[in-house]
Design a protein around this motif. Structure first.
Motif, short mmCIF file in Angstrom:
data_model
loop_
_atom_site.label_atom_id
_atom_site.label_comp_id
_atom_site.label_asym_id
_atom_site.label_seq_id
_atom_site.Cartn_x
_atom_site.Cartn_y
_atom_site.Cartn_z
N GLU A 65 46.70 44.47 37.59
CA GLU A 65 47.23 43.26 38.40
C GLU A 65 47.12 41.83 37.59
O GLU A 65 45.98 41.58 37.24
N LEU A 66 48.31 41.16 37.55
CA LEU A 66 48.23 40.00 36.80
C LEU A 66 48.26 38.68 37.90
O LEU A 66 48.89 38.79 39.17
N LEU A 73 43.16 44.45 46.56
CA LEU A 73 43.87 45.83 46.81
C LEU A 73 42.97 47.00 45.60
O LEU A 73 43.40 47.93 45.47
N ALA A 74 41.83 46.33 44.89
CA ALA A 74 41.41 47.00 43.81
C ALA A 74 40.77 48.37 44.27
O ALA A 74 41.28 49.36 43.75
N ARG A 86 42.48 47.14 36.45
CA ARG A 86 42.11 46.05 35.73
C ARG A 86 42.84 44.75 36.29
O ARG A 86 44.20 44.84 36.57
N GLY A 87 42.01 43.78 36.37
CA GLY A 87 42.71 42.51 37.13
C GLY A 87 42.51 41.56 36.30
O GLY A 87 41.27 41.32 35.44
N PHE A 88 43.47 40.51 35.92
CA PHE A 88 43.29 39.48 35.13
C PHE A 88 43.70 38.13 36.06
O PHE A 88 44.35 38.15 36.85
N ARG A 101 31.41 42.01 43.74
CA ARG A 101 31.95 42.98 44.62
C ARG A 101 31.83 44.42 44.22
O ARG A 101 31.45 45.20 44.70
N VAL A 102 32.59 44.75 43.25
CA VAL A 102 32.78 46.02 42.68
C VAL A 102 31.75 46.83 42.03
O VAL A 102 31.36 47.88 42.22
N THR A 103 30.75 45.74 41.63
CA THR A 103 29.35 46.28 40.95
C THR A 103 28.41 46.66 42.06
O THR A 103 28.04 47.78 41.82
#
Length: 230
Positions: A65-66, A73-74, A86-88, A101-103
């Protein structure tokens, strides 16, 4: 888009609050102006349609996701079977919040967030590339970079369509009242499908489809996916 505004500072101040105002139920502390903006923006419908396009297609695939913000939505991508996400994003604040959050959820081995300007990213190894709102804030050169990064992948990018829609005029008024009077040229831009096709042409050698839904107001998707989504 010539501007003296630092995009990173702008998004560090705005993005997390805007995500809550646009995508979460009405909350205490949200202004009347922001509640009004949620009604005419069409952003909840944009998110709902993005889910319809993406979630059935991500199983076993690497997704990028850019302009990810905090990556709303990850986790859904991983739950739908994506191999990785992967988000940038230019906002280091959003990336820090998303990473925390994801950790905490134990998904950091499959989800990652990186601070980065799309025009400076190297070639991506991804099966699907998407963005939700990012094109609105980029220069033509940066939009071309998005298509360059997406060229070897399937992609879905939302954009605000330049049209005579009353919703678009209401949005332009909101932008000016809320922040445009102080940010000058750094405001969201409206594009036509023809413009996007022209910017994509040097990089993308496939037909591009456009998806519109009245519930998205003046929003639309440019995509390599078939558009018969229900």
């Amino acid at each position: 888009m010539n501007t003296s505004i630092d995009p990173r500072d702008f998004w560090n101040r705005k993005i997390l609050t805007w995500e809550k105002d646009r995508y979460e139920p009405a909350r205490a502390g949200s202004s009347v102006l922001e509640a009004w903006a949620k009604r005419f923006s069409g952003l909840p419908a944009r998110m709902a349609n993005a889910r319809k396009f993406l979630l059935p297609r991500v199983a076993g695939r690497d997704v990028v996701e850019l302009g990810c913000g905090s990556g709303l939505l990850a986790e859904e991508m991983i739950d739908a079977g994506a191999k990785s996400y992967r988000g940038f994003d230019v906002s280091d604040g959003a990336v820090a919040a998303a990473t925390a959050r994801v950790t905490a959820s134990g998904l950091a081995d499959r989800i990652s967030f990186t601070v980065g300007d799309v025009s400076k990213l190297p070639a991506l190894k991804a099966d699907i590339v998407y963005s939700l709102g990012t094109l609105d804030w980029l220069t033509p050169e940066q939009i071309q970079a998005v298509f360059r990064l997406s060229a070897q992948s399937e992609f879905l990018h939302s954009f605000s369509e330049r049209s005579a829609s009353p919703w678009r005029y209401a949005h332009a008024l909101y932008v000016y009242v809320s922040y445009g009077h102080s940010t000058g040229a750094y405001v969201p831009q409206y594009h036509s499908m023809a413009q996007l096709q022209g910017w994509a042409k040097p990089f993308v050698n496939r037909p591009l489809n456009v998806f519109r839904d009245p519930a998205m107001r003046f929003g639309a998707f440019v995509t390599t996916f078939p558009t018969n989504v229900r």
